[in-house]
Scaffold this motif. Structure first.
Motif, PDB file in Angstrom:
ATOM      1  N   PRO A 273       0.807  -1.227   0.000  1.00  0.00           N
ATOM      2  CA  PRO A 273       0.000   0.000   0.000  1.00  0.00           C
ATOM      3  C   PRO A 273       0.836   1.272   0.000  1.00  0.00           C
ATOM      4  CG  PRO A 273      -0.026  -1.026   2.162  1.00  0.00           C
ATOM      5  CD  PRO A 273       0.626  -2.001   1.237  1.00  0.00           C
ATOM      6  N   ALA A 274       2.069   1.206   0.487  1.00  0.00           N
ATOM      7  CA  ALA A 274       2.943   2.384   0.500  1.00  0.00           C
ATOM      8  C   ALA A 274       4.090   2.244  -0.494  1.00  0.00           C
ATOM      9  CB  ALA A 274       3.498   2.619   1.903  1.00  0.00           C
ATOM     10  N   GLY A 275       3.943   1.346  -1.453  1.00  0.00           N
ATOM     11  CA  GLY A 275       5.007   1.135  -2.425  1.00  0.00           C
ATOM     12  C   GLY A 275       6.054   0.163  -1.900  1.00  0.00           C
ATOM     13  N   TYR A 276       7.088  -0.040  -2.680  1.00  0.00           N
ATOM     14  CA  TYR A 276       8.145  -0.962  -2.271  1.00  0.00           C
ATOM     15  C   TYR A 276       9.457  -0.578  -2.938  1.00  0.00           C
ATOM     16  CZ  TYR A 276       7.594  -3.294  -6.815  1.00  0.00           C
ATOM     17  OH  TYR A 276       7.537  -3.567  -8.156  1.00  0.00           O
ATOM     18  N   THR A 277      10.531  -1.071  -2.376  1.00  0.00           N
ATOM     19  CA  THR A 277      11.873  -0.867  -2.921  1.00  0.00           C
ATOM     20  C   THR A 277      12.477  -2.231  -3.229  1.00  0.00           C
ATOM     21  OG1 THR A 277      12.190   1.144  -1.619  1.00  0.00           O
ATOM     22  CG2 THR A 277      14.163   0.095  -2.515  1.00  0.00           C
ATOM     23  N   PRO A 278      12.695  -2.565  -4.493  1.00  0.00           N
ATOM     24  CA  PRO A 278      13.285  -3.877  -4.813  1.00  0.00           C
ATOM     25  C   PRO A 278      14.709  -3.983  -4.281  1.00  0.00           C
ATOM     26  CG  PRO A 278      12.378  -2.795  -6.774  1.00  0.00           C
ATOM     27  CD  PRO A 278      12.421  -1.774  -5.696  1.00  0.00           C
ATOM     28  N   ARG A 279      15.107  -5.185  -3.960  1.00  0.00           N
ATOM     29  CA  ARG A 279      16.488  -5.468  -3.588  1.00  0.00           C
ATOM     30  C   ARG A 279      16.974  -6.633  -4.446  1.00  0.00           C
ATOM     31  NH1 ARG A 279      18.042  -2.623   1.037  1.00  0.00           N
ATOM     32  NH2 ARG A 279      20.051  -3.672   0.909  1.00  0.00           N
ATOM     33  N   PHE A 280      18.190  -6.498  -4.931  1.00  0.00           N
ATOM     34  CA  PHE A 280      18.796  -7.533  -5.752  1.00  0.00           C
ATOM     35  C   PHE A 280      19.704  -8.387  -4.872  1.00  0.00           C
ATOM     36  CE2 PHE A 280      17.902  -4.124  -8.823  1.00  0.00           C
ATOM     37  CZ  PHE A 280      17.138  -4.839  -9.733  1.00  0.00           C
ATOM     38  N   TYR A 281      19.448  -9.688  -4.871  1.00  0.00           N
ATOM     39  CA  TYR A 281      20.224 -10.626  -4.064  1.00  0.00           C
ATOM     40  C   TYR A 281      21.113 -11.465  -4.976  1.00  0.00           C
ATOM     41  CZ  TYR A 281      17.271  -9.634  -0.004  1.00  0.00           C
ATOM     42  OH  TYR A 281      16.631  -9.015   1.040  1.00  0.00           O
ATOM     43  N   TRP A 282      22.321 -11.708  -4.526  1.00  0.00           N
ATOM     44  CA  TRP A 282      23.176 -12.616  -5.276  1.00  0.00           C
ATOM     45  C   TRP A 282      24.150 -13.310  -4.334  1.00  0.00           C
ATOM     46  CZ3 TRP A 282      23.621  -7.308  -5.696  1.00  0.00           C
ATOM     47  CH2 TRP A 282      24.844  -6.735  -5.355  1.00  0.00           C
ATOM     48  N   VAL A 283      24.585 -14.475  -4.772  1.00  0.00           N
ATOM     49  CA  VAL A 283      25.520 -15.295  -4.007  1.00  0.00           C
ATOM     50  C   VAL A 283      26.730 -15.573  -4.883  1.00  0.00           C
ATOM     51  CG1 VAL A 283      25.892 -17.487  -2.817  1.00  0.00           C
ATOM     52  CG2 VAL A 283      23.656 -16.365  -2.700  1.00  0.00           C
ATOM     53  N   THR A 284      27.904 -15.314  -4.346  1.00  0.00           N
ATOM     54  CA  THR A 284      29.149 -15.601  -5.048  1.00  0.00           C
ATOM     55  C   THR A 284      29.766 -16.856  -4.444  1.00  0.00           C
ATOM     56  OG1 THR A 284      29.551 -13.258  -5.500  1.00  0.00           O
ATOM     57  CG2 THR A 284      31.437 -14.753  -5.662  1.00  0.00           C
ATOM     58  N   ARG A 285      29.873 -17.884  -5.253  1.00  0.00           N
ATOM     59  CA  ARG A 285      30.549 -19.105  -4.825  1.00  0.00           C
ATOM     60  C   ARG A 285      31.751 -19.323  -5.728  1.00  0.00           C
ATOM     61  NH1 ARG A 285      25.040 -20.903  -4.267  1.00  0.00           N
ATOM     62  NH2 ARG A 285      24.524 -21.246  -2.065  1.00  0.00           N
ATOM     63  N   ALA A 286      32.905 -19.366  -5.130  1.00  0.00           N
ATOM     64  CA  ALA A 286      34.134 -19.523  -5.901  1.00  0.00           C
ATOM     65  C   ALA A 286      34.939 -20.674  -5.326  1.00  0.00           C
ATOM     66  CB  ALA A 286      34.962 -18.239  -5.863  1.00  0.00           C
ATOM     67  N   SER A 287      35.478 -21.492  -6.188  1.00  0.00           N
ATOM     68  CA  SER A 287      36.352 -22.575  -5.747  1.00  0.00           C
ATOM     69  C   SER A 287      37.344 -22.867  -6.863  1.00  0.00           C
ATOM     70  CB  SER A 287      35.549 -23.833  -5.401  1.00  0.00           C
ATOM     71  OG  SER A 287      34.833 -24.300  -6.531  1.00  0.00           O
ATOM     72  N   ARG A 288      38.549 -23.120  -6.481  1.00  0.00           N
ATOM     73  CA  ARG A 288      39.573 -23.496  -7.448  1.00  0.00           C
ATOM     74  C   ARG A 288      40.678 -24.236  -6.727  1.00  0.00           C
ATOM     75  NH1 ARG A 288      41.733 -19.602 -11.016  1.00  0.00           N
ATOM     76  NH2 ARG A 288      39.813 -18.442 -10.819  1.00  0.00           N
ATOM     77  N   ALA A 289      41.388 -25.054  -7.473  1.00  0.00           N
ATOM     78  CA  ALA A 289      42.500 -25.816  -6.918  1.00  0.00           C
ATOM     79  C   ALA A 289      43.558 -25.965  -7.999  1.00  0.00           C
ATOM     80  CB  ALA A 289      42.034 -27.180  -6.423  1.00  0.00           C
ATOM     81  N   ALA A 290      44.796 -26.056  -7.583  1.00  0.00           N
ATOM     82  CA  ALA A 290      45.903 -26.234  -8.512  1.00  0.00           C
ATOM     83  C   ALA A 290      46.947 -27.120  -7.862  1.00  0.00           C
ATOM     84  CB  ALA A 290      46.512 -24.890  -8.900  1.00  0.00           C
ATOM     85  N   ALA A 291      47.519 -28.003  -8.643  1.00  0.00           N
ATOM     86  CA  ALA A 291      48.589 -28.875  -8.170  1.00  0.00           C
ATOM     87  C   ALA A 291      49.653 -28.946  -9.253  1.00  0.00           C
ATOM     88  CB  ALA A 291      48.059 -30.270  -7.851  1.00  0.00           C
ATOM     89  N   CYS A 292      50.901 -28.938  -8.850  1.00  0.00           N
ATOM     90  CA  CYS A 292      51.968 -28.972  -9.840  1.00  0.00           C
ATOM     91  C   CYS A 292      53.245 -29.492  -9.196  1.00  0.00           C
ATOM     92  CB  CYS A 292      52.202 -27.583 -10.437  1.00  0.00           C
ATOM     93  SG  CYS A 292      52.745 -26.363  -9.229  1.00  0.00           S
ATOM     94  N   THR A 293      54.214 -29.719 -10.032  1.00  0.00           N
ATOM     95  CA  THR A 293      55.538 -30.141  -9.594  1.00  0.00           C
ATOM     96  C   THR A 293      56.554 -29.159 -10.131  1.00  0.00           C
ATOM     97  OG1 THR A 293      54.876 -32.464  -9.680  1.00  0.00           O
ATOM     98  CG2 THR A 293      57.231 -32.005  -9.622  1.00  0.00           C
ATOM     99  N   THR A 294      57.404 -28.665  -9.269  1.00  0.00           N
ATOM    100  CA  THR A 294      58.487 -27.791  -9.704  1.00  0.00           C
ATOM    101  C   THR A 294      59.790 -28.566  -9.654  1.00  0.00           C
ATOM    102  OG1 THR A 294      58.802 -26.951  -7.459  1.00  0.00           O
ATOM    103  CG2 THR A 294      57.318 -25.722  -8.891  1.00  0.00           C
ATOM    104  N   THR A 295      60.590 -28.382 -10.676  1.00  0.00           N
ATOM    105  CA  THR A 295      61.840 -29.126 -10.799  1.00  0.00           C
ATOM    106  C   THR A 295      63.012 -28.212 -10.515  1.00  0.00           C
ATOM    107  OG1 THR A 295      60.848 -30.549 -12.468  1.00  0.00           O
ATOM    108  CG2 THR A 295      63.250 -30.538 -12.328  1.00  0.00           C
ATOM    109  N   SER A 296      63.885 -28.681  -9.685  1.00  0.00           N
ATOM    110  CA  SER A 296      65.088 -27.924  -9.360  1.00  0.00           C
ATOM    111  C   SER A 296      66.285 -28.664  -9.923  1.00  0.00           C
ATOM    112  CB  SER A 296      65.231 -27.760  -7.842  1.00  0.00           C
ATOM    113  OG  SER A 296      66.430 -27.103  -7.521  1.00  0.00           O
ATOM    114  N   ARG A 297      66.974 -28.055 -10.841  1.00  0.00           N
ATOM    115  CA  ARG A 297      68.148 -28.652 -11.461  1.00  0.00           C
ATOM    116  C   ARG A 297      69.310 -27.667 -11.402  1.00  0.00           C
ATOM    117  NH1 ARG A 297      65.531 -32.446 -10.873  1.00  0.00           N
ATOM    118  NH2 ARG A 297      64.811 -34.017 -12.380  1.00  0.00           N
ATOM    119  N   ALA A 298      70.482 -28.198 -11.207  1.00  0.00           N
ATOM    120  CA  ALA A 298      71.664 -27.337 -11.194  1.00  0.00           C
ATOM    121  C   ALA A 298      71.898 -26.793 -12.592  1.00  0.00           C
ATOM    122  CB  ALA A 298      72.884 -28.130 -10.725  1.00  0.00           C
ATOM    123  N   PRO A 299      72.248 -25.524 -12.715  1.00  0.00           N
ATOM    124  CA  PRO A 299      72.472 -24.953 -14.047  1.00  0.00           C
ATOM    125  C   PRO A 299      73.669 -25.601 -14.728  1.00  0.00           C
ATOM    126  CG  PRO A 299      73.217 -23.448 -12.327  1.00  0.00           C
ATOM    127  CD  PRO A 299      72.497 -24.562 -11.634  1.00  0.00           C
TER     128      PRO A 299
END
Length: 308
Positions: A273-299
């Motif tokens: 009856p007195a109007g309304y104000t919209p609200r925007f809702y959002w959810v941020t879900r982030a996930s990541r993974a990384a695996a690696c091998t580093t090699t150490s060699r004498a020059p």
């Protein structure tokens, strides 16, 4: 410049979701069309050991998303120790009520992994309340003057019906960083990042009825929002041809519904009856993974050239 024209890395591993994607369509946001900037807000600050910044363009070495430089976040790699931090605060702005309460709890722990490795875990929880830095809309003040019995039903009454400021937010973030040195000098390395952040933001106030402007706002009226146009409930009997029907195919009689007007046929109305104000809702879900091998060699040793 678009956010994805600066390369973001975690421990030297690319954090950007893709290389530069440029879609030019004109307008104020033309340069940002198609951009996919990395969300560094998903990383808990307590997990950061240091930050390396390359301010010059480095696209020749790192690719097209390093035109504006490179940020390399180094994650903590300590194998011992515990750190806990907390934060609590609010804003006391001049001319406004206290708001924006800020709460944060974060922790970091380092553990040994075998004799030459580490596992480092960082977790952060945060919750931020809304800040409001604007006066209420003139149309809402005019509505309160025209309908004083409904003024208390205005959104966020007695504050501004439309809230402009930092939106409320709560979230959880975590990072696991691990590595172990092998006997041959190589290193196995792994990190993973997870975040769940929820927030919402206020939009423009919707006025339910047309009301006259107040003197300080000039002459004329504030027109109601189209969301409060009448909805007619009786379809034309000549459907689907709509012969002799008004536009839309509904008979414009007394059998109507309006989100802002009381109707005895709908005991739950009016909804706003007195109007309304919209609200925007959002959810941020982030996930990541990384695996690696580093090699150490004498020059390889270079044999100096001999001059004859």
């Amino acid at each position: 410049m678009p956010a994805d024209e600066m390369l973001v890395m975690l421990d030297g591993k690319r954090y950007n979701r893709s290389a530069l994607v440029q879609v030019f369509t004109g307008g104020e946001t033309a340069l940002a069309q198609g951009s996919q900037g990395p969300d560094v807000g998903a990383i808990p600050s307590i997990a950061i050991k240091s930050l390396e910044i390359l301010r010059d363009g480095a696209s020749a070495q790192y690719g097209s998303d390093a035109i504006a430089g490179v940020l390399n976040y180094q994650l903590r790699d300590n194998s011992a120790g515990i750190e806990l931090t907390s934060r609590l605060g609010s804003y006391f702005p001049t001319g406004y009520s206290r708001d924006g309460t800020d709460r944060q709890i974060a922790g970091n722990i380092g553990l040994p992994l075998g004799g030459q490795g580490f596992v480092n875990l960082s977790v952060e929880w945060s919750k931020y309340d809304q800040t409001v830095r604007n006066p209420t809309r003139p149309s809402a003040l005019a509505f309160a003057q025209a309908f004083p019995n409904l003024a208390a039903q205005l959104p966020h009454y007695p504050g501004p019906v439309q809230q402009w400021g930092t939106p409320p937010q709560d979230g959880v973030k975590a990072v696991v960083n691990a590595g172990i040195k092998l006997d041959n000098g190589d290193q196995l390395y792994f990190f993973s990042n997870y975040a769940n952040i929820q927030t919402n933001e206020s939009f423009n106030y919707r006025l339910p009825v047309t009301v006259p402007k107040q003197p300080q706002d000039g002459s004329g009226t504030w027109n109601h929002h189209p969301a409060f146009n009448n909805i007619y409930l009786d379809p034309c009997t000549s459907q689907p041809t709509f012969t002799g029907c008004p536009a839309g195919g509904w008979i414009q009689d007394s059998n109507v519904f309006n989100f802002g007007v009381q109707n005895p046929n709908f005991p739950n109305a009016p909804f706003y009856p007195a109007g309304y104000t919209p609200r925007f809702y959002w959810v941020t879900r982030a996930s990541r993974a990384a695996a690696c091998t580093t090699t150490s060699r004498a020059p390889r040793r270079r044999t100096p050239s001999r001059s004859r």
